[in-house]
Every structure is written in structure tokens, then in C-alpha cells.
Design a protein around this motif. Sequence first.
Motif, short mmCIF file in Angstrom:
data_model
loop_
_atom_site.label_atom_id
_atom_site.label_comp_id
_atom_site.label_asym_id
_atom_site.label_seq_id
_atom_site.Cartn_x
_atom_site.Cartn_y
_atom_site.Cartn_z
N TRP A 24 0.54 -1.10 0.20
CA TRP A 24 -0.22 -0.28 -0.03
C TRP A 24 1.05 1.32 -0.29
O TRP A 24 2.06 1.13 0.40
N PRO A 25 0.48 2.33 -0.89
CA PRO A 25 1.51 3.41 -1.08
C PRO A 25 1.33 3.81 1.41
O PRO A 25 0.96 3.91 1.83
N GLY A 26 3.39 4.17 0.47
CA GLY A 26 3.31 4.78 2.17
C GLY A 26 4.26 3.50 2.85
O GLY A 26 4.28 2.62 2.64
N ARG A 27 4.62 4.25 4.00
CA ARG A 27 5.01 3.76 5.41
C ARG A 27 3.93 2.50 5.88
O ARG A 27 3.45 4.08 6.34
N ILE A 28 3.62 1.77 6.58
CA ILE A 28 2.98 1.31 7.54
C ILE A 28 3.53 2.33 8.92
O ILE A 28 4.77 1.50 8.84
N LYS A 29 2.30 2.87 9.25
CA LYS A 29 2.90 3.52 10.68
C LYS A 29 1.90 2.28 12.11
O LYS A 29 3.26 2.21 13.17
N TYR A 30 1.28 2.08 12.16
CA TYR A 30 0.57 1.44 12.86
C TYR A 30 0.44 0.03 12.35
O TYR A 30 -0.01 -0.80 11.41
#
Length: 510
Positions: A91-97
Motif C-alpha cells: 500500500w502506498p507510503g510507510r505503515i505506521k500502525y
Amino acid sequence: MALIEITLPKTIAKALRLPASSPRRQQLKVLKKLLKKARFTEFGQHYRFDEILLSRHPGKKFQQLVPAHDYSSIYKMWWHKTLEGKRDVCWPGRIKYYALSSGTSEAASKYIPVTEDLLAGNRVVMIKQLFSLRHYDDIPFSNLGKGWLMLGGSTQLQQSKGYYAGDLSGITAKKVPFWFTPFYKPGKKIAKMSDWNDKLDEIVEQAHNWDISFVVGVPAWIQMCMEKIIERYKLKTIHDIWPNLSFFVHGGVSFEPYKKGFEKLLAKPLTYIETYLASEGFIAYQDRQNARGMKLSINDHIFFEFVPFDDENFDAEGNMVANPKTYMIHEVEEGRDYAILISTSAGAWRYMIGDTVRFSDVDRCEIIITGRTKHFLSLVGEHLSVDNMNRALQLASEELNVSIPEYTVAGIPSGTFFAHHWYVATDDQVDPQQLREKIDKHLKELNDDYAVERKSALKEVYLDVLTEDKFMEFLKSKGKVGGQHKFPRVLKGNMLRDWEQFLNPGIKAG
């Protein structure tokens, strides 16, 4: 999102050759939206999302090009990279949670990606569920603006290198929108507490300061909370302290085993609302009063597929085969058990969440949860589902007028054949032999395969009656206290050995 959905009359829709409300079309729209958002990710490039989007039949093309996954396969190939801080994986971006989920039987925690897009989609479904209350009879709408006690996991999340992890309920509570803060109980300070017993004690102490209308959570823990409040303030019922309590929003397990004991704590009936909020997303909710099933969230942020839960698609241990037969929403049948595959706005792609469902109303896209792919008993072909067990236990408890809020079942050897061993929790007086016979009788009536095998290889049924505290103590010993934790309805493998040793501590684990 429109607050009022406008649907064409069927006659006009037919004249225009358009369905009045097409679940298939809604689901394909969701799929295309997900594919477009993720097409430049590593996963999207590998599985040719652009090609799928250009296809005349994107649903079928998606099934052809993208393999079905369980947690182990998608984690090994893809999700582990996001934990290492890599961007744009699934998924686009960085996974923060990450939502930590161990299901109810596995020891190791699963790290389920949670994105802002997923949380936003969940909130949309929550608002839709709230607006669905307008269809309910005799709803005291003035109570909607009173307190909501949401008994979930701690919002104190584990911090690691570049991400946070914890219960989805904790992540959701941590990101409560500002406009909901005045209604949200127990409040951010108490919600942050990580020790369940300390949190419960603080809720009990603050209970007299709140005007609660909604309680939200897993039945066992909500019941425990209300019992402690009644005991602390020497009340007859919970309505003595919360007179406006009107709603109980529950999910995760069947409420029927808890209902009898739960209602002893009330002075007046509640409106029960069932939800299906998993770590992977808000899957379904009850949108009609007294509806048997929950409506799937088919036009929001999840694309659904359904795998028939049978010997062709699953092995004896409940593991999905490599290339299962899958159906879209418009291809399913009522009365048949399916495992769910979901594709979501958090980078879960054709991901099996482990639950089994049955459509109670295909036209309305309404489902009931029947169990889990690995929580069923089929030692010799009896194909016993959790739904069968819940129903048999409910009928038996009603006939004997006892409350049985918890139970679990194990398949065990019996000489050269096999047996089922039931462990049930009740604080009422009951004859174990009589209860065993009634459960066995009802299972024979509910399940033809079980009836056949009880005459052959399934030689015996055993039953032990325990206190409810015993079940809770075991969960505590496994570190599964409060929040979304539930007792497994079927015990297998290591969990069964741990349970047997817990009940008989003098016996060494095998």
C-alpha cells in the motif's frame, strides 16, 4: 458519502437495464479504487494491477493474476518488508500502525497493517451503522448523545523502530475524532492503561460520574465490568447507576451463550447491535432491528471473495489449498459456509482472515459468522461447526434453565476411536450427565454428519462443568485479558495441551 442512498425503482432500473442495487457493481467499483491506489506499489507492479484495471472483467482477472494468501504467505513474501520500514510495499507510503492479533488459538502475534485509509473507511462504516438506527423501533434518540463506554484494548501502544503496534480497538480509540471525545468513555487517560485489572478498577470507580447509553465490547468483559460496578455500589442492576443505558454493541463471538447471564444484570431490555470489526477492517454490521445477519460493507474499503469451506478447498487442519475456488458477492448461495478473502485499503490482498460465514440473505448481503477455518471439529467426518455448537448449547441451557457463558471443545482419542470433550462454564447448579446428553441430542438433530459418526467412529462425548472464573484465569495465564480477547471454542495442538495442564497442574505436558 451520501447520508441517504437513492436507489432506482426496480421497474425503471429494469427498463434502463441497470440493477436497482447491484452488489457486484459496488464491489467492482471498490476493487478498481483499491487497484488504482496501489498500482505503483511493489505488490501492484509484481501482480500487474494496470493490466487488471484495463481488463473487461477486472474481478476475474484479479483472481487469475493474484494468488490467495493466508497470514504466513503474505507476511513471508510482503508484509515483513513493511516492518523493516520499507515504503510502498503493498500500500502506498510507510505503515505506521499494526494491529496485533493472535486469533484465539495461536501463540505468536500476527502484525496486521493498519493505514489511515483503512481507519477512515472503518469510520465511514461506523457512521453508516449509527445512521441505520433510524430504522429501529422505539429508539430513545435523546440517548445517542450520552456516554459511550467502549471497553477495548489499551491505547498505550508498543513502540518499535518506525511503527506502533497494539489492539485495533486501542489504535481506534487513540485516534478518536475530536467531535466524539465528549461522549467517549472511559476517556483517553483510562483507555491508555495497559493493565486490564487496573483499568477495570478505575472504570468502576468512575462509573457513578458517567451517564452511559451505549456499551461496546466483547460480551464476557462487558459483563464482568457491569458485575463489578453492581457489586461496588451495592446495586440491584446496572440501570440503577446508568438509567439511560439502552444499547449494547457487541461482536467477535456469538452473544447467545452470554444473554441469559447478561440480562440478569438489567432492569429493562437493551437493544443489541451486532458488529463484525476485525483487525483487518470493519467487515459487516447489523443494520436492521432483529435481523438474523449482518450487512457486509460492500461499497466502502473492502473487496470480498468467498471460498466454499469444504474438503476441496481446505485440508483436515483447516488450511486453505494453494488455488482455492473463489466466488464474488453475486455468485454466493444462501445456507453454505464460506471462508472470507479480503482485499483492503491497508495492503491485504486476497487475504484469508480465518472466519467462516454463511449468507442468511443473499439479496441484502447479510451474513452470520459460523466459526473459524481452524475452529471446527472433524476428526472422523462429523464436520461440526462453532455455529452448531452454539445452537446446541443454547437449546440445552434453555431446557435446563442455566446460564453457560463460556465453553470449549476438544477432539481426543478414545481407545481405537475418537471422542469429543466439552468443558462448559456455569455458576448455576446443573447435572453434567444430563447436560451432556442434551447437547449430544441436539447436535445429532442439527448436523447429519455428526449423527452418522456418533454411530460409528465418534464413540463418546465427555463433559466437565467448571466455573466461569476458571476460563478467565486461563486467559490471564496466556496474557489474553480484556479488550478483544475471546476464549477459543475449539482447542487443538499447543493450546489444548496448555489447557489440560492448567486444569491438571500435576500432569506434565506431553
